[in-house]
Design an enzyme around this catalytic site. Sequence first.
Site, PDB file in Angstrom:
ATOM      1  N   ARG A  44       0.807  -1.227   0.000  1.00 25.20           N
ATOM      2  CA  ARG A  44       0.000   0.000   0.000  1.00 25.20           C
ATOM      3  C   ARG A  44       0.842   1.279   0.000  1.00 25.20           C
ATOM      4  O   ARG A  44       0.284   2.380  -0.080  1.00 25.20           O
ATOM      5  CB  ARG A  44      -0.969  -0.004   1.211  1.00 25.20           C
ATOM      6  CG  ARG A  44      -2.017  -1.121   1.130  1.00 25.20           C
ATOM      7  CD  ARG A  44      -3.208  -0.844   2.034  1.00 25.20           C
ATOM      8  NE  ARG A  44      -3.976   0.324   1.606  1.00 25.20           N
ATOM      9  CZ  ARG A  44      -5.059   0.787   2.231  1.00 25.20           C
ATOM     10  NH1 ARG A  44      -5.496   0.190   3.314  1.00 25.20           N
ATOM     11  NH2 ARG A  44      -5.708   1.845   1.786  1.00 25.20           N
ATOM     12  N   HIS A  96      -7.660  -2.496  12.262  1.00 21.86           N
ATOM     13  CA  HIS A  96      -7.730  -1.028  12.270  1.00 21.86           C
ATOM     14  C   HIS A  96      -8.787  -0.640  13.312  1.00 21.86           C
ATOM     15  O   HIS A  96      -9.795  -1.340  13.448  1.00 21.86           O
ATOM     16  CB  HIS A  96      -8.232  -0.474  10.920  1.00 21.86           C
ATOM     17  CG  HIS A  96      -7.177  -0.271   9.879  1.00 21.86           C
ATOM     18  ND1 HIS A  96      -7.408  -0.572   8.548  1.00 21.86           N
ATOM     19  CD2 HIS A  96      -5.920   0.246   9.940  1.00 21.86           C
ATOM     20  CE1 HIS A  96      -6.321  -0.266   7.842  1.00 21.86           C
ATOM     21  NE2 HIS A  96      -5.402   0.230   8.660  1.00 21.86           N
ATOM     22  N   ASP A 142     -11.088   1.427  13.121  1.00 24.48           N
ATOM     23  CA  ASP A 142     -12.440   1.622  12.573  1.00 24.48           C
ATOM     24  C   ASP A 142     -13.136   0.317  12.209  1.00 24.48           C
ATOM     25  O   ASP A 142     -14.267   0.323  11.744  1.00 24.48           O
ATOM     26  CB  ASP A 142     -12.437   2.627  11.408  1.00 24.48           C
ATOM     27  CG  ASP A 142     -11.761   2.092  10.161  1.00 24.48           C
ATOM     28  OD1 ASP A 142     -11.245   0.954  10.172  1.00 24.48           O
ATOM     29  OD2 ASP A 142     -11.762   2.826   9.148  1.00 24.48           O
ATOM     30  N   CYS A 189     -14.244   2.460   5.952  1.00 22.73           N
ATOM     31  CA  CYS A 189     -12.951   2.371   5.274  1.00 22.73           C
ATOM     32  C   CYS A 189     -12.987   3.029   3.905  1.00 22.73           C
ATOM     33  O   CYS A 189     -11.975   3.496   3.401  1.00 22.73           O
ATOM     34  CB  CYS A 189     -12.569   0.914   5.033  1.00 22.73           C
ATOM     35  SG  CYS A 189     -12.450  -0.107   6.462  1.00 22.73           S
TER      36      CYS A 189
HETATM   37  N1  ARG Z   1      -7.312  -4.327   2.380  1.00 23.45           N
HETATM   38  C1  ARG Z   1      -7.135  -3.127   3.122  1.00 23.45           C
HETATM   39  C2  ARG Z   1      -5.973  -3.248   4.080  1.00 23.45           C
HETATM   40  O1  ARG Z   1      -5.802  -4.320   4.627  1.00 23.45           O
HETATM   41  C3  ARG Z   1      -8.401  -2.777   3.836  1.00 23.45           C
HETATM   42  C4  ARG Z   1      -8.323  -1.450   4.532  1.00 23.45           C
HETATM   43  C5  ARG Z   1      -9.563  -1.125   5.296  1.00 23.45           C
HETATM   44  N2  ARG Z   1      -9.517   0.191   5.790  1.00 23.45           N
HETATM   45  C6  ARG Z   1      -9.873   0.582   7.016  1.00 23.45           C
HETATM   46  N3  ARG Z   1      -9.895   1.836   7.288  1.00 23.45           N
HETATM   47  N4  ARG Z   1     -10.158  -0.295   7.950  1.00 23.45           N
HETATM   48  O2  ARG Z   1      -5.210  -2.344   4.295  1.00 23.45           O
END
Ligand code: ARG
Length: 301
Positions: free
Chosen positions: A116, A199, A201, A294
């Site tokens: 990412r 996370h 959230d 998200c």
């Molecule tokens: N596939 C993404 C990751 O693992 C999902 C992110 C979800 N975002 C969030 N704010 N919870 O990074």
Amino acid sequence: AALPGVGAPRSAVAAQATPAVAPPRPRLLMSAPEHFEVSYAINPWMEPDRWRPDDATLRRQARAGWDALRATYESLGAVVETMPPVAGLPDMVFTANAAVVIDRQVLLARFRHPERQGEETHGRALFAQLRARGLVDRLHTMPEGVRFEGNGDVVVDNTRGICWMGYGPRSDLRASTTLQAVARRPVWTLELVDPAFYHLDTCLSLLSGGELLAVKRAFSPAGWAQLQAIAGPQLIEMPEEDALQLAANAVCIGRDLVMGHCSPALRARLEQRGYRARVVPLDAFRRSGGSARCLTLELGT
Ligand code: ARG
């Protein structure tokens, strides 16, 4: 996430005092799922081998869900800004991770996983544009080497004048020092201990009246005790069924809670407290570990 609502029901007393001017409209950032897919695994929800066979169908579902989410926000009076999607960055659709915006100050993300990290330059460019348009003030970055995944790990709690920050799986505990300086308010840190709720959230949702919906097993005993101490009776434990559907990953606009799932039991509890559940089909995104919140970054009003 709790945002001021447009057309939210008010008590009789408040109604008399309501000024003629319209309430400010929340501004939200989204990024279309053009290139969304599950092609790697950086959390337990992601299974590339199960995504591939149904790739085309799931992409269609993702597009329909995303469009419905955007339409829901707009119907609730929000203004939706968009960030152009980029090929090869399938998780860019999760704009909550790009930054956190508090009182027009932008604190940009530094992602933990190499998969990412390519999103960071696009995020910076987008916020520079928003700044040129006068929608935000300064852009801030974390010190070298400090990981921080934006609003994914921050709940800006305006009812208490604080921020909650999750740490462990993604953001580093020491990110809280910079967050506190940028936010100019106390930051309460919560350690996240369950890999499925990686996370903040995914396991903590703030409603506009100050209630916190929380997934108990996602937090360390000390974190849970802190939530209890500060929120008291406003801390609501999320039913297990909903937790496992990522229902805590919700966006509250006025008295409406926009979410990817809501059991009858949770719906009843929300209604008791004066909230309406607005369920949007976001199952395709859950396969990446994400849902409504998200997919959304609050920019302010
Ligand atoms: N596939 C993404 C990751 O693992 C999902 C992110 C979800 N975002 C969030 N704010 N919870 O990074």
